[in-house]
Design a protein around this motif. Structure first.
Motif, PDB file in Angstrom:
ATOM      1  N   ILE A 137      18.193  84.557   4.253  1.00 24.83           N
ATOM      2  CA  ILE A 137      19.580  83.771   4.159  1.00 24.83           C
ATOM      3  C   ILE A 137      19.414  82.485   3.152  1.00 24.83           C
ATOM      4  O   ILE A 137      18.071  82.068   3.270  1.00 24.83           O
ATOM      5  CB  ILE A 137      20.031  83.226   5.535  1.00 24.83           C
ATOM      6  CG1 ILE A 137      18.976  82.589   6.080  1.00 24.83           C
ATOM      7  CG2 ILE A 137      20.346  84.608   6.383  1.00 24.83           C
ATOM      8  CD1 ILE A 137      19.387  81.629   7.732  1.00 24.83           C
ATOM      9  N   SER A 138      20.605  81.855   2.833  1.00 23.61           N
ATOM     10  CA  SER A 138      20.486  80.604   1.993  1.00 23.61           C
ATOM     11  C   SER A 138      20.665  79.558   3.321  1.00 23.61           C
ATOM     12  O   SER A 138      20.989  79.786   4.108  1.00 23.61           O
ATOM     13  CB  SER A 138      21.676  80.578   1.134  1.00 23.61           C
ATOM     14  OG  SER A 138      22.807  80.741   1.859  1.00 23.61           O
ATOM     15  N   PRO A 139      20.187  78.331   2.810  1.00 26.56           N
ATOM     16  CA  PRO A 139      20.360  77.138   3.624  1.00 26.56           C
ATOM     17  C   PRO A 139      21.927  76.998   4.122  1.00 26.56           C
ATOM     18  O   PRO A 139      21.960  76.497   5.429  1.00 26.56           O
ATOM     19  CB  PRO A 139      19.789  75.846   2.813  1.00 26.56           C
ATOM     20  CG  PRO A 139      18.747  76.722   1.722  1.00 26.56           C
ATOM     21  CD  PRO A 139      19.376  77.909   1.560  1.00 26.56           C
ATOM     22  N   ILE A 188      22.575  78.648   7.502  1.00 27.61           N
ATOM     23  CA  ILE A 188      21.553  78.444   8.632  1.00 27.61           C
ATOM     24  C   ILE A 188      21.916  78.628   9.911  1.00 27.61           C
ATOM     25  O   ILE A 188      20.997  78.791  10.904  1.00 27.61           O
ATOM     26  CB  ILE A 188      20.827  76.890   8.475  1.00 27.61           C
ATOM     27  CG1 ILE A 188      19.507  76.736   9.236  1.00 27.61           C
ATOM     28  CG2 ILE A 188      21.967  75.847   8.890  1.00 27.61           C
ATOM     29  CD1 ILE A 188      18.519  77.730   9.091  1.00 27.61           C
ATOM     30  N   LEU A 189      23.346  78.540  10.361  1.00 26.57           N
ATOM     31  CA  LEU A 189      23.806  78.876  11.589  1.00 26.57           C
ATOM     32  C   LEU A 189      23.667  80.049  12.271  1.00 26.57           C
ATOM     33  O   LEU A 189      23.712  80.289  13.304  1.00 26.57           O
ATOM     34  CB  LEU A 189      25.146  78.173  11.773  1.00 26.57           C
ATOM     35  CG  LEU A 189      25.346  76.462  11.712  1.00 26.57           C
ATOM     36  CD1 LEU A 189      27.098  76.334  11.660  1.00 26.57           C
ATOM     37  CD2 LEU A 189      24.496  75.928  12.635  1.00 26.57           C
ATOM     38  N   GLU A 190      23.440  80.836  11.246  1.00 29.43           N
ATOM     39  CA  GLU A 190      23.288  82.539  11.441  1.00 29.43           C
ATOM     40  C   GLU A 190      21.740  82.521  12.065  1.00 29.43           C
ATOM     41  O   GLU A 190      21.571  83.606  13.014  1.00 29.43           O
ATOM     42  CB  GLU A 190      23.167  83.003  10.315  1.00 29.43           C
ATOM     43  CG  GLU A 190      24.335  83.314   9.579  1.00 29.43           C
ATOM     44  CD  GLU A 190      24.567  84.322   8.340  1.00 29.43           C
ATOM     45  OE1 GLU A 190      23.421  85.057   8.288  1.00 29.43           O
ATOM     46  OE2 GLU A 190      25.228  84.112   7.589  1.00 29.43           O
ATOM     47  N   ALA A 191      21.002  81.429  12.288  1.00 27.68           N
ATOM     48  CA  ALA A 191      19.589  81.570  12.786  1.00 27.68           C
ATOM     49  C   ALA A 191      19.641  80.697  14.220  1.00 27.68           C
ATOM     50  O   ALA A 191      18.745  80.704  15.135  1.00 27.68           O
ATOM     51  CB  ALA A 191      18.715  80.713  12.198  1.00 27.68           C
ATOM     52  N   LYS A 192      21.011  80.577  14.701  1.00 26.21           N
ATOM     53  CA  LYS A 192      20.945  79.840  15.894  1.00 26.21           C
ATOM     54  C   LYS A 192      20.581  80.902  17.252  1.00 26.21           C
ATOM     55  O   LYS A 192      20.854  81.877  17.234  1.00 26.21           O
ATOM     56  CB  LYS A 192      22.495  79.411  16.365  1.00 26.21           C
ATOM     57  CG  LYS A 192      23.015  78.147  15.512  1.00 26.21           C
ATOM     58  CD  LYS A 192      24.620  78.054  15.852  1.00 26.21           C
ATOM     59  CE  LYS A 192      24.740  77.880  17.415  1.00 26.21           C
ATOM     60  NZ  LYS A 192      26.219  77.617  17.723  1.00 26.21           N
ATOM     61  N   ILE A 228      17.840  72.864   9.140  1.00 29.67           N
ATOM     62  CA  ILE A 228      17.720  72.759  10.721  1.00 29.67           C
ATOM     63  C   ILE A 228      17.763  71.310  11.229  1.00 29.67           C
ATOM     64  O   ILE A 228      18.469  70.947  12.159  1.00 29.67           O
ATOM     65  CB  ILE A 228      16.418  73.753  11.345  1.00 29.67           C
ATOM     66  CG1 ILE A 228      16.470  75.103  10.816  1.00 29.67           C
ATOM     67  CG2 ILE A 228      16.268  73.389  12.571  1.00 29.67           C
ATOM     68  CD1 ILE A 228      15.373  75.989  11.271  1.00 29.67           C
ATOM     69  N   ARG A 229      17.125  70.622  10.735  1.00 26.97           N
ATOM     70  CA  ARG A 229      17.053  69.291  10.940  1.00 26.97           C
ATOM     71  C   ARG A 229      18.484  68.549  10.842  1.00 26.97           C
ATOM     72  O   ARG A 229      18.908  67.726  11.796  1.00 26.97           O
ATOM     73  CB  ARG A 229      15.954  68.247  10.060  1.00 26.97           C
ATOM     74  CG  ARG A 229      14.412  68.703  10.424  1.00 26.97           C
ATOM     75  CD  ARG A 229      13.809  67.564   9.741  1.00 26.97           C
ATOM     76  NE  ARG A 229      13.878  67.293   8.678  1.00 26.97           N
ATOM     77  CZ  ARG A 229      13.580  67.795   7.513  1.00 26.97           C
ATOM     78  NH1 ARG A 229      12.687  68.690   7.410  1.00 26.97           N
ATOM     79  NH2 ARG A 229      13.756  67.422   6.151  1.00 26.97           N
TER      80      ARG A 229
END
Length: 316
Positions: free
Chosen positions: A244-246, A249-253, A274-275
């Motif tokens: 995934i692209s930055p 990132i919310l797909e990694a929750k 993420i930070r």
């Protein structure tokens, strides 16, 4: 006419000359050129191993093994066979330190994608372990060096590959025993921490523009799920991971987000996306890339379980 004393002295001289000649011959054969290390294949019975390229007759007790995949390296060491050479993962400098003292005795033979035939041959192996999906073009040349056994793919279920390596090393029963111990430990952790419904995601930063999410069929992903944690559902595109692209990132929750790094004590290695979304990622844990990604096998599996158990314990 020679006396008996003369004949005795002559016989003694002949014996000395003969012995000296034999010693000189032995020294000459050992001292000119570099002789190959003794190979177990010439002194032990062979056994047949079915693998991705057919059937190979391999030594019953191989002593000089070269491995080209992390799962082969980890499993061999776990079975008490320290390879003389190993291809190293591109994201790891040298042989992974989590393997303990054995790591120092193993020579690098290039990287997993590009092993060196010259370095492999120089080690005079009696068994080579590789992978059809990565090393297919090298099979004939590797087989000319030593009996060669190929896994079908590094993406195959890792536990099946552990069993194949165990078979190649003539220790299949012990390999299955190691897997049984790993599974029992998973069950124990799941029972101890009651994590039904708790989600977890493994994130591997590739660079500033790409992050990989690892799914349930990956090594670390399957280890997370065997402890009772659940990886959020998504389309894994028939792969062990997706990129995934930055911006996505919310797909990694998840309740727990594990981020791979080469320095677990450096919070600066947590990716900026993420930070920057800290409220969406309340539990971010840095974990060691060398065994969460590259440490496929019984030893790496237990190292991952160590981290999971510690993290769940700290959360109580």
């Amino acid at each position: 006419m020679p006396t008996s004393t003369t004949r005795s002295h002559s016989a003694a001289r002949l014996r000395v000359i003969a012995a000296t000649a034999l010693i000189a011959l032995g020294l000459a054969s050992c001292g000119t050129g570099q002789s190959a290390p003794a190979s177990s294949s010439s002194t032990s019975a062979t056994h047949n191993v079915e693998h991705a390229r057919g059937t190979a007759a391999v030594p019953g007790a191989p002593k000089r093994v070269v491995v080209l995949e992390p799962v082969q390296l980890d499993t061999a060491v776990a079975l008490g066979v320290t390879p003389v050479g190993a291809a190293v993962a591109s994201n790891v400098k040298g042989v992974p330190a989590y393997l303990g003292e054995a790591a120092a005795a193993i020579e690098s033979v290039g990287t997993v994608p590009e092993p060196s035939l010259e370095k492999i041959a120089a080690l005079h192996p009696d068994l080579i372990l590789g992978t059809e999906s990565r090393h297919s073009a090298l099979y004939k040349q590797l087989s000319d060096i030593a009996p060669t056994v190929f896994m079908a793919s590094q993406a195959d279920p890792w536990q099946d590959n552990v069993v194949l390596v165990g078979n190649a090393l003539n220790q299949e029963a012990k390999a299955k025993e190691l897997l049984g111990t790993y599974k029992d430990r998973c069950t124990s952790i799941a029972s101890k921490f009651k994590v039904d419904g708790v989600t977890a995601q493994l994130v591997r930063p590739r660079d500033e523009s790409v992050l990989s999410l690892y799914g349930p069929t990956s090594f670390a992903g399957s280890t997370l799920e065997c402890t009772g944690l659940s990886i959020p559902d998504r389309d894994w595109e028939k792969s062990i991971s997706v990129d995934i692209s930055p911006e996505r990132i919310l797909e990694a929750k998840a309740d727990y987000v594990f981020v791979t790094t080469t320095d677990v004590n450096d919070p600066g290695t947590i990716p900026a996306p993420i930070r920057d979304n800290a409220a969406s990622f309340p539990e971010v844990k840095l974990v060691d890339t060398s065994y969460w990604v590259s440490g496929v096998g019984p030893l790496g599996g237990n190292a991952v379980l160590d981290d999971i158990e510690r993290i769940l314990q700290d959360a109580q």
